[in-house]
Design an enzyme around this catalytic site. Sequence first.
Site, PDB file in Angstrom:
ATOM      1  N   ASP A 460       0.834  -1.208   0.000  1.00  0.00           N
ATOM      2  CA  ASP A 460       0.000   0.000   0.000  1.00  0.00           C
ATOM      3  C   ASP A 460       0.872   1.263   0.000  1.00  0.00           C
ATOM      4  O   ASP A 460       2.079   1.211   0.257  1.00  0.00           O
ATOM      5  CB  ASP A 460      -0.932  -0.009   1.215  1.00  0.00           C
ATOM      6  N   ASP A 526     -10.252   1.482  -3.649  1.00  0.00           N
ATOM      7  CA  ASP A 526     -10.725   1.131  -2.316  1.00  0.00           C
ATOM      8  C   ASP A 526     -12.240   1.008  -2.276  1.00  0.00           C
ATOM      9  O   ASP A 526     -12.800   0.477  -1.314  1.00  0.00           O
ATOM     10  CB  ASP A 526     -10.275   2.179  -1.291  1.00  0.00           C
TER      11      ASP A 526
END
Length: 748
Positions: A460, A526
């Site tokens: 990430d 997301d």
Amino acid sequence: MPHAVDSMILLRAAGVALLLDCTAGQLPAVVHWGADLGELSASDAATMIAAGVHPIVPNIVDEPVRVAMLPEHRTGWVGRPGLSGSRGGRDWSPRFTGAEVFVDGDAVTEAGLTSLGAGVVVWQGADAVAGLGLTLTVELTPDGLVRTRARLVNDGSDDYQLGDLVMALPVPPVARELFDFGGRWGRERSPQRGPFTVGVHLREGRKGRTGPDAATVLHAGVPGFDFGSGELWGVHTGWSGNHTHYAERLSTGEQVLGGGELLLPGEVALAPGASYESPWLYGSYGNGLDEVARRFHRYLRARPQHPATDRPVTINVWEAVYFDHTLEPLLELAEKAAAVGVERYVLDDGWFGARRNDKAGLGDWTVSADMWPHGLHPLVNRVRELGMQFGLWFEPEMINLDSDVARAHPEWIMSTGDRLPVPSRTQQVINLGIAECYAYIRDAMSALIAEYGIDYIKWDHNRDLIDAGTQPSGRPGVHAQTLATYRLMDDLKAAHPGLEIESCSSGGSRVDLGILERTDRVWVSDCIDPHDRQQMMRWTQQLLPPELLGSHIASGISHTTGRSHELNFRAATAIFGHLGIEWDIRQASEADMAELAEWVAFYKANRSLLLAGDLYRVDFPDASLNAFGVVAPDKSRALYSFASVDRSEVALLGRLRLPGLDASRRYRVVPVLVGRAPSGLRPPAWWGVERDWSNELEDLTAHKPPRFVPSRPDLGVVLPGSALASNGLTDAPVDPDHVILYEVTAVD
């Protein structure tokens, strides 16, 4: 240097031709990039070059302006120059002349035309006065994709401050519309379209990562182009840091598409003998957006490291537990995931250091003794006993101020001036450009990968790089940080063969061909609300094929939007990518678990098609429908999705076309019925069910062993591919946010 040879180079592959003019030792100029020209003679090529020389019109320079792949200001080109830089104001407008041209590694020693299929052309030249050397590399891949890059060498005796090095590809005057993407967090890659007017359409990425709003692929095309028709030229900058894409049209009529790295002031100062190499600029030509996309897809699929089609079905536990890493719920998730056929289990954020929320712990890459007194072994061992791979979340480029590493090494935090950058998600950036910092992160990650036999990293990157300098000088460090990130990924993969890495960056904020050289998929967004994912998957596929798109079955109520959706829509949306689950299946009903198992089984039975087929998106004027299909390369099978994403102004959409099939072959088309029937379904007559269809569908979709296509031989129709592509089949209406799938199989 040897004397330059007057050379012309013709490359041809997959319906594309690239003709380069390297005569008179000049920088290469593109004479033609577009549809295949067939065989040309040297006389033909020379005539094409001469026929492209512009006449002299009033109030421009007295010699025809020649636009090289690295556009030169000194020729009279008044658009964006390919090279910007100087030695304290000197040597800012170089004149490069060529010494040698190489084709597939062999020097061109005779004047005339060199003609071949796919190949690599390397041009080497210099400006002795400016003290600069230049190498340009141009490749036409077997799939018809063009890519080019430049390498600049400081041959002088003092430093050369580089400002910009961008490549450019000319596009013809018929290309008068531009198309690229915007977007934001949770809504990445939103299409935008407009006229190609005089001036510069400049897309700068200054986030230190690709960004959710990146241009991704900047296209120029004939007015009215769509998925299946209209000439298009598109470029993509394969770089994961600051970057540019641009389209420029001059008042004299020339127009180019280009791009490269965006360098911050003072970021690259070349010492004597030092060099800088630009990222690859990729160019794709085609008729329609789909052909442009397929060239990128086929290029990626031809790579030796490209993942196989048997990609493991994944569960990520983030939306199930968030930061609550209690062992028992995680073990229960593993048991339930294995029961429905999941093959990879990924533990997300919260397992390390003091990471009980998103305000602490980043940078302390050791397993939390408080949360995991026996380490991760109890979970990892059970996951493997259940037959699943194990994956783990990292954010290696970030740091929290509330961390042991920040307290021990505050100088490792990227900053400039006497201040810290403005915080974002309560975190800062750790400087991988510092050798000691890099070694610490690499060794900590490598030790964990080795101890737990980690198969997969969710990598990430949750903030933009603002004031990203190196202490104590504060000099900008985005360029070095990007290269260090690439090196870290490369080092970890070299040390741990078979390790897969997912590029996640606040979702889909690092989607580019630079990061894809060392990662195995991207997290599209997301937001996994299937309503939004229908569009984000559709447009991310303009660059990447489905197998590289992380695509998960969402929770019944979306974490990011609050919308509610039935499993039909969530699963039918997710299967057109690398399938996963992001849902607290501990709370799922028995019926939902049975249906989920059917969808997973359907995916496994069809992933060789779903993850290797050619993408065909359906042009349909009614925005309530999102339709597309994947067609096997040999055109023997296809799966099409017709998703209702809104209410139409009409009750029935009429006939829907199925593009991409072999016009001369005959195909059986049948509805795919997995789990429960979509809400609001009204089967058309061609399905072959009775008028009182509700009982039949209830029987066909009853929870029995997976039945992906109804077994009744009379269901569906058989028609030629030509009829299906041109005439189509009547729509089966469903309620908004539901999907109908069709399997198409050649019967000859």
